[in-house]
Scaffold this active site. Structure first.
Site, PDB file in Angstrom:
ATOM      1  CB  SER A 198       3.301   4.556  21.194  1.00  0.00           C
ATOM      2  OG  SER A 198       4.216   3.542  20.909  1.00  0.00           O
TER       3      SER A 198
ATOM      4  CG  ASP B 203       3.768  -0.047  27.999  1.00  0.00           C
ATOM      5  OD1 ASP B 203       3.664  -0.356  26.802  1.00  0.00           O
ATOM      6  OD2 ASP B 203       3.284   0.998  28.468  1.00  0.00           O
TER       7      ASP B 203
ATOM      8  CG  HIS C 288       2.248  -0.102  23.786  1.00  0.00           C
ATOM      9  ND1 HIS C 288       3.204   0.706  24.367  1.00  0.00           N
ATOM     10  CD2 HIS C 288       2.123   0.337  22.500  1.00  0.00           C
ATOM     11  CE1 HIS C 288       3.640   1.574  23.480  1.00  0.00           C
ATOM     12  NE2 HIS C 288       3.003   1.380  22.335  1.00  0.00           N
TER      13      HIS C 288
END
Length: 293
Positions: free
Chosen positions: A153, A236, A268
Site C-alpha cells: 500500500s 482492490d 487489500h
C-alpha cells in the site's frame, strides 16, 4: 477521457478507501482484523527468530529497524526489506515482522523499516528516511548478498520511490535485485482530493515530486537486472488496480524487468497478511525470485 479527474468527490473517496472493497468484512472490521493479524504475526516472528530490534539508522525517533536473522546465517544472506502501509499515517515496524517466519527458515533475513508517519512525518521526509535506511543497512552489514524490497500500500509507494533513487548522494549503491510492490499507490495526485490528505497536507508540488509514476528512471544496467513484481488484489478498488497496471507499464516501457500479478480471492489487507504462510502464492513467488536472482 474519463478517469479519476471526472469522478465526483464521493466516488473518488470510495476508490481510495480500501476497506470499502473487501467482501470478507465490513469497513471497520477489516481494518481491525488487519491490525490484529499483523501484530500477532509479528509477535510470533519475534518469538521464533533471532532478532535485533529498534536498531537506529538515524537520529529521528521513528528512524529504527527491526532485523530478523536467518535461522542458519551462513557468511552471506539475502535481505527482504519490508516497508509497511497505513496510508503514510498509521501502523509501524512493530506490526511489520509477520512475513519473517517462512523467509528466515529459508536463509533470508527480513528487515522491517520504521519511518515517521503523518502528521509528524511529511512525504518528502518519509521518502528520504526509507532511502537512508537502505544505505545504512548495506553499510552496516557486509554479508548481504542482495536486497529485495517489499512494500504494501503506502509502503509499496515508498519502495517504488526507492527504485528511483539517485544513490550518488548516499555514497553507497545497494544491490537491489528485486522489488515486490503490493497494492500500491504510484500517482499521488488523486490522493490530494481525498480524506487521506487531511493528515498528509501535501501540496500538488509535493505529490508530483513523490509520485513514482512521474519519476520512472530509464533502467540502468543494474536496474534492468532488478526484477520488479507489481501485485494487486482482486478486491482492490478499480483505481488501485489501474494504478498498479499503469505503473507496471511505465516501468516496462523504461526498460525495467516487470511482471504483474493479479491475485484472486484476496483483498487489500489479506493480500499481504498471508505472507506469514509459507504455502501462500506470494510467499512462494518471493522465495522463487530470491533463489533465482
Amino acid at each position: 477521457m474519463g478517469g479519476w479527474r471526472d469522478m465526483p468527490a464521493e466516488a473518488l473517496e470510495e476508490q481510495y478507501s480500501p476497506s470499502r472493497w473487501s467482501p470478507r468484512l465490513g469497513r471497520d472490521a477489516v481494518v481491525q482484523a488487519h491490525l490484529a493479524a499483523t501484530a500477532a504475526g509479528t509477535q510470533r516472528a519475534r518469538a521464533g527468530a533471532q532478532t535485533s530490534l529498534h536498531v537506529p539508522y538515524g537520529d529521528g525517533e521513528g528512524e529504527k529497524l527491526d532485523i530478523y536473522f536467518p535461522t542458519d546465517p551462513s557468511g552471506t544472506f539475502p535481505v527482504l526489506v519490508y516497508i509497511h502501509g497505513g496510508y503514510w499515517q498509521c501502523l509501524s515496524k512493530d506490526e511489520s515482522g509477520f512475513a519473517a517466519p517462512p523467509l528466515v527458515s529459508r536463509g533470508v533475513a527480513v528487515v522491517a523499516v520504521g519511518y515517521d508517519t503523518a502528521p509528524k512525518g511529511h512525504m518528502d521526509a518519509m521518502v528520504l528516511q526509507v532511502r537512508r535506511s537502505l544505505a545504512f543497512l548495506v553499510e552496516q552489514f557486509s554479508g548481504i548478498s542482495g536486497v529485495y524490497l517489499c512494500g504494501h500500500s503506502a509502503g509499496a509507494h515508498l519502495a517504488a520511490m526507492v527504485l528511483s533513487t539517485d544513490w550518488t548522494e548516499y555514497g553507497v549503491v545497494p544491490d537491489i535485485k528485486g522489488a515486490v510492490l503490493v497494492s500500491g499507490v504510484y500517482d499521488l495526485e488523486p490522493i490530494l482530493h481525498t480524506y487521506v490528505n487531511d493528515a498528509l497536507k501535501m501540496s500538488r508540488e509535493v505529490a508530483q515530486r513523490n509520485s513514482p509514476m512521474l519519476c520512472v528512471a530509464p533502467a540502468a544496467p543494474a536496474a534492468a537486472a532488478c526484477e520488479v513484481l507489481v501485485a494487486v488484489a482482486q478486491h482492490d478498488s478499480p483505481e488501485f488496480r489501474r494504478q498498479s497496471q499503469e505503473y507496471g507499464q511505465a516501468l516496462r516501457a523504461a526498460g525495467w524487468s516487470v511482471s504483474l500479478l493479479d491475485l484472486a480471492g484476496v483483498d487489500h489487507f489479506d493480500i499481504i497478511e498471508k505472507l506469514s504462510e509459507e504455502s501462500y502464492v506470494l510467499t512462494q513467488v518471493i522465495l522463487n525470485m530470491i533463489s533465482r536472482t
